[in-house]
Enzyme design. Sequence first.
Site, short mmCIF file in Angstrom:
data_model
loop_
_atom_site.label_atom_id
_atom_site.label_comp_id
_atom_site.label_asym_id
_atom_site.label_seq_id
_atom_site.Cartn_x
_atom_site.Cartn_y
_atom_site.Cartn_z
N TRP A 1 -2.81 41.03 28.94
CA TRP A 1 -3.65 42.20 29.22
C TRP A 1 -5.09 41.87 28.86
CZ3 TRP A 1 -6.83 44.96 25.94
CH2 TRP A 1 -7.22 46.23 26.34
N SER B 1 1.27 37.22 25.35
CA SER B 1 0.81 38.50 24.82
C SER B 1 1.63 39.64 25.41
CB SER B 1 -0.69 38.66 25.09
OG SER B 1 -1.22 39.76 24.39
N MET B 2 0.99 40.53 26.19
CA MET B 2 1.73 41.62 26.83
C MET B 2 2.88 41.09 27.67
SD MET B 2 0.24 44.48 29.45
CE MET B 2 1.40 45.65 30.21
N ASP C 1 -4.68 34.41 14.94
CA ASP C 1 -4.69 35.42 16.00
C ASP C 1 -5.10 36.77 15.40
OD1 ASP C 1 -4.11 37.27 18.02
OD2 ASP C 1 -2.39 36.13 18.73
N HIS D 1 -5.90 34.15 19.52
CA HIS D 1 -4.98 34.73 20.50
C HIS D 1 -4.99 33.92 21.80
CE1 HIS D 1 -2.41 37.91 21.94
NE2 HIS D 1 -3.20 38.17 22.96
#
Length: 288
Positions: free
Chosen positions: A34, A100-101, A229, A258
């Site tokens: 995202w 991530s997402m 992160d 991240h």
Amino acid sequence: MSYIKAGQDANGNDVKLHYTDQGQGNPIVLIHGWPASYEMWEYQLAELPKHGNRVVAYTRRGFGNSTKTWEGNDYDTFADDLKAVLDTLDLQNVTLVGFSMGGGEVARYMSRHGGARVSKVVFVSAVTPFLLQTDDNPDGAPKENFDKMVEGINKDRFDFLATFGKQFFGVGMVSHPVSQPTLDWMQAMCQIASPRATEQCVYAFAATDFRRDLAALKVPTLVIHGSDDATVPAKVSGERMTQFVPHAQYVEYAGAPHGLFITEKDRLNRDLAAFTAGTTVEGTTDRY
């Protein structure tokens, strides 16, 4: 541009997912974070096909050049869209890679669709197992944190994205792991996402509890996370994954932010190629 049809929206319009399909061999499907698009995987798409892999990357609905839907910005729908990708391309023995997402799509797909067509999974900087702080998840982040993100998006989405991008890649007063042109490239990619999807997906990845989904994982599993992160901290995500997926291998990239698909692209590419090929991925394997 190439598109895969993933059903229809509430008004009967076709939902189309923008995708790319590179190389031949072991299939790898890359799922972006995202609020980017599949283009974030530029360095993986350029390298992984060189190692005997067929690499597919697609953009979820609401983002990039995929269809912008008003509703359907939830993980059940995203998992169904992933199924449409695998079925349409008739991929078998897939290594799913969720960033991530995108880690949420991997978890929800494996439980909702029984892991069909998938032989291995990788979680990179992922939001799993559960980000939101609740009574039974005290180490999660307070809801106020995500409310502030939505407030920033609604006030000035472009300024929010500029600030978010710096945190995403660990850019600070003395730390510059990526160039300004890379920050500009990432922001431009994120700007074309639907404002509606950008906002709704904050609550989707924050409030969706994937702990039961992870219990469905029986295939080889690799978890990769950066120790620095600041967007999805390892202590609430990557470090906890083996509690819910005991057979998973956890590899922590020391000092990585991240956005390690850029900052640690060479190591990530090596690890993804090795894991897909069934060879050893070097690094931490047991933190407990």
